[in-house]
Design a protein around this motif. Structure first.
Motif, PDB file in Angstrom:
ATOM      1  N   LYS A 105     -91.044  66.226 -27.111  1.00 16.91           N
ATOM      2  CA  LYS A 105     -92.004  66.897 -27.488  1.00 16.91           C
ATOM      3  C   LYS A 105     -91.897  68.702 -28.140  1.00 16.91           C
ATOM      4  CE  LYS A 105     -95.427  65.523 -28.194  1.00 16.91           C
ATOM      5  NZ  LYS A 105     -96.761  65.367 -29.339  1.00 16.91           N
ATOM      6  N   GLY A 106     -91.897  69.254 -28.361  1.00 21.87           N
ATOM      7  CA  GLY A 106     -92.004  71.128 -28.841  1.00 21.87           C
ATOM      8  C   GLY A 106     -93.653  71.511 -29.043  1.00 21.87           C
TER       9      GLY A 106
ATOM     10  N   LEU B 155     -87.512  76.328 -32.293  1.00 21.41           N
ATOM     11  CA  LEU B 155     -88.045  75.496 -31.995  1.00 21.41           C
ATOM     12  C   LEU B 155     -87.406  73.921 -32.380  1.00 21.41           C
ATOM     13  CD1 LEU B 155     -89.997  74.501 -29.590  1.00 21.41           C
ATOM     14  CD2 LEU B 155     -91.346  74.281 -31.941  1.00 21.41           C
ATOM     15  N   LYS B 156     -87.601  74.229 -33.645  1.00 20.87           N
ATOM     16  CA  LYS B 156     -86.621  73.041 -34.670  1.00 20.87           C
ATOM     17  C   LYS B 156     -85.150  72.304 -34.133  1.00 20.87           C
ATOM     18  CE  LYS B 156     -90.084  72.475 -37.635  1.00 20.87           C
ATOM     19  NZ  LYS B 156     -90.712  73.244 -39.459  1.00 20.87           N
TER      20      LYS B 156
ATOM     21  N   LEU C 104     -94.391  67.834 -32.285  1.00 15.59           N
ATOM     22  CA  LEU C 104     -95.236  69.126 -32.311  1.00 15.59           C
ATOM     23  C   LEU C 104     -96.373  69.160 -32.229  1.00 15.59           C
ATOM     24  CD1 LEU C 104     -93.803  71.794 -32.907  1.00 15.59           C
ATOM     25  CD2 LEU C 104     -94.393  71.809 -34.783  1.00 15.59           C
TER      26      LEU C 104
ATOM     27  N   MET D 125     -84.802  71.085 -30.103  1.00 18.85           N
ATOM     28  CA  MET D 125     -85.472  69.559 -30.563  1.00 18.85           C
ATOM     29  C   MET D 125     -84.582  69.011 -31.210  1.00 18.85           C
ATOM     30  SD  MET D 125     -89.284  70.390 -30.988  1.00 18.85           S
ATOM     31  CE  MET D 125     -89.849  68.628 -30.939  1.00 18.85           C
TER      32      MET D 125
ATOM     33  N   THR E  57     -85.241  66.186 -28.030  1.00 23.06           N
ATOM     34  CA  THR E  57     -86.131  66.494 -27.189  1.00 23.06           C
ATOM     35  C   THR E  57     -87.325  65.638 -27.693  1.00 23.06           C
ATOM     36  OG1 THR E  57     -85.798  69.205 -26.950  1.00 23.06           O
ATOM     37  CG2 THR E  57     -88.058  68.791 -26.238  1.00 23.06           C
TER      38      THR E  57
ATOM     39  N   GLU F 262     -92.498  77.324 -27.802  1.00 23.66           N
ATOM     40  CA  GLU F 262     -92.178  78.611 -28.797  1.00 23.66           C
ATOM     41  C   GLU F 262     -93.644  79.406 -29.230  1.00 23.66           C
ATOM     42  OE1 GLU F 262     -91.040  82.148 -30.725  1.00 23.66           O
ATOM     43  OE2 GLU F 262     -89.128  80.169 -30.664  1.00 23.66           O
TER      44      GLU F 262
ATOM     45  N   VAL G  21     -85.022  79.587 -27.457  1.00 26.87           N
ATOM     46  CA  VAL G  21     -86.924  79.580 -27.661  1.00 26.87           C
ATOM     47  C   VAL G  21     -87.689  80.490 -26.885  1.00 26.87           C
ATOM     48  CG1 VAL G  21     -88.284  77.540 -27.604  1.00 26.87           C
ATOM     49  CG2 VAL G  21     -85.721  77.247 -28.965  1.00 26.87           C
TER      50      VAL G  21
ATOM     51  N   VAL H   9     -89.209  70.590 -22.329  1.00 29.40           N
ATOM     52  CA  VAL H   9     -90.022  70.717 -22.695  1.00 29.40           C
ATOM     53  C   VAL H   9     -90.235  72.015 -23.884  1.00 29.40           C
ATOM     54  CG1 VAL H   9     -92.453  71.045 -24.237  1.00 29.40           C
ATOM     55  CG2 VAL H   9     -92.013  69.409 -22.411  1.00 29.40           C
ATOM     56  N   PRO H  10     -89.962  72.087 -24.833  1.00 27.58           N
ATOM     57  CA  PRO H  10     -89.291  74.152 -25.430  1.00 27.58           C
ATOM     58  C   PRO H  10     -90.593  74.176 -25.770  1.00 27.58           C
ATOM     59  CG  PRO H  10     -88.740  72.698 -27.474  1.00 27.58           C
ATOM     60  CD  PRO H  10     -88.879  71.411 -25.794  1.00 27.58           C
TER      61      PRO H  10
END
Length: 445
Positions: A407-408, A396-397, A422, A400, A405, A384, A370, A381-382
């Motif tokens: 929120k991405g 990303l998924k 997302l 999460m 997580t 991408e 990520v 918060v990641p």
């Protein structure tokens, strides 16, 4: 040219408990201009000492007593220094170590006087002269090149800036405005955020002339290394300086810089350039909670350059950017990753030394990664960057799901869109990550 940091300077001016400011940042990011324009607007006069242009002024610092220093400066400049009316500005302070030491005594013995200091490659001084920084008695303030939002303001796109400043407004942007914003963004990727280059564009609207100004800035940095590189050999600094723009988006390997140099020699050089704000390492972290710095794997890092405009110039990407339909595809996403990292730094708390992080899966033979992780309130918060309309966002998924997580963020050329946990955030809307007051609900549909 209006800079966002001006508001912080105004708050500092009116704070009765203020400390002298040490304005830190790379050469030519606008430190001196910003201080002068701020003083012109909010003070009766400014007394500026540029130790590079006026080396004779160093003789004022045979003492550390502020009153004696001011008396000497007043005689030599023929200007009065009055509390509440004068801004005393020490520019290029790296040339006068005694002036750096004197900042402590301005705080202790003359706190009513407004004092700002700034310097280029200041960290070279701090580490070669072994000067003890007066901790707790000065206020660091970090300055970067113009953010995309500041660029919009400077180039007559203030309405666009206002429209993308809030999540609710961003949701309402139509296709035509979205395309216009991407066009302005492409212009920023070529010009960058160095004030002199932006001023050239405003004056001439000639990208070739902007490129010439960029080359001049790049050469200025190279010349600086020769003047200040007493701690780290000149050739190591030059090697790192030339290599980082070409290695953005990839894990940094010293062997790819120059296999004739040892990693230890190059490590010292990149550390010094990072302290000077010329490069920024993006550290791999395990992503398992806050603070992100606690999980850093120091041997694993990527790096970004000071400015996307200088970066593309050194790599020769200008034509690719101008002709690209997909900004994310330029040099395998390196330009977009540089831009996103630069924006995150631009909106970083200017009172704290900036830091960037990314995540890579530690499992054997895994390529999951990520691009950036950010701290948002009490959440990780990641972010991408490789996210075209058809992207699967596997890394990303995976992140999460692994860390549950909330929120991405997928940074893309798509219009703003929220899908469950997302959010597709357009490249030009990264300022929302700080403008939303650390409120994740701002990204909910």
């Amino acid at each position: 040219m209006q800079r966002d940091i001006n508001q912080l300077l105004l708050e500092w001016k009116d704070d009765p408990r203020r400390r002298p400011i040490l304005l830190r940042g790379a050469r030519q990011v606008g430190k001196s201009y910003t201080v002068r324009s701020f003083a012109k607007k909010h003070f009766s006069n400014i007394v500026e000492i540029d130790f590079e242009l006026q080396p004779q002024m160093m003789s004022c610092f045979t003492t550390l007593e502020p009153k004696e220093i001011n008396d000497k400066i007043s005689i030599l400049t023929q200007k009065d220094i009055c509390h509440g009316e004068t801004l005393l500005f020490f520019d290029e302070i790296q040339q006068c170590p005694m002036a750096m030491k004197a900042l402590r005594y301005y705080y202790e013995k003359m706190p009513q006087l407004h004092v700002i200091a700034a310097g280029s490659l200041l960290e070279f001084l701090l580490h070669t002269e072994k000067i003890e920084v007066p901790v707790g008695r000065i206020q660091y303030l970090y300055m970067k090149p113009l953010s995309f939002a500041e660029f919009c303001e400077a180039t007559g796109e203030s309405r666009l800036r206002k429209m993308i400043a809030e999540a609710e407004s961003l949701k309402e942007i139509g296709v035509a405005v979205h395309k216009h914003a991407l066009t302005v963004l492409k212009k920023y990727l070529v010009i960058g955020g160095m004030p002199n280059v932006v001023n050239e564009y405003i004056a001439s609207e000639n990208l070739r002339r902007c490129q010439q100004v960029q080359l001049s800035i790049i050469q200025t940095y190279r010349d600086d290394f020769g003047k200040y590189a007493s701690m780290v050999k000149h050739k190591y600094l030059q090697a790192i300086f030339s290599s980082v723009p070409k290695m953005v988006g990839r894990k940094f390997k010293y062997s790819q810089v120059d296999n004739e140099f040892t990693s230890r020699e190059l490590k010292n050089a990149i550390e010094l350039l990072e302290r000077a704000g010329v490069v920024q390492r993006v550290y791999a972290t395990n992503g398992d909670g806050l603070p992100l710095g606690a999980g850093v794997r120091e041997r694993h890092f990527k790096a970004i350059f000071l400015d996307v405009g200088l970066m593309q110039n050194m790599c020769g990407y200008q034509g690719d950017i101008i002709n690209a339909q997909d900004i994310l595809s330029i040099h395998n996403g390196a330009v977009a990753e540089q831009f996103v990292g630069q924006e995150l730094l631009a909106y970083h708390d200017p009172y704290r030394q900036p830091a960037l992080y990314y995540w890579m899966r530690e499992a054997k033979n895994s390529s999951a990664e990520v691009d950036y992780l950010t701290e948002w309130g009490s959440h990780v918060v990641p972010i991408e960057v490789k996210s075209g309309p058809g992207g699967k966002l596997k890394s990303l998924k995976l992140f999460m799901e692994k860390f549950q997580t909330l929120k991405g963020i997928a940074v893309s050329q798509r219009q703003f869109e929220c899908l469950k946990n997302l959010t597709f955030l357009p490249l030009y809307g990264l300022n929302l990550l700080t403008q939303s007051n650390n409120n994740l609900q701002a990204f909910e549909h």
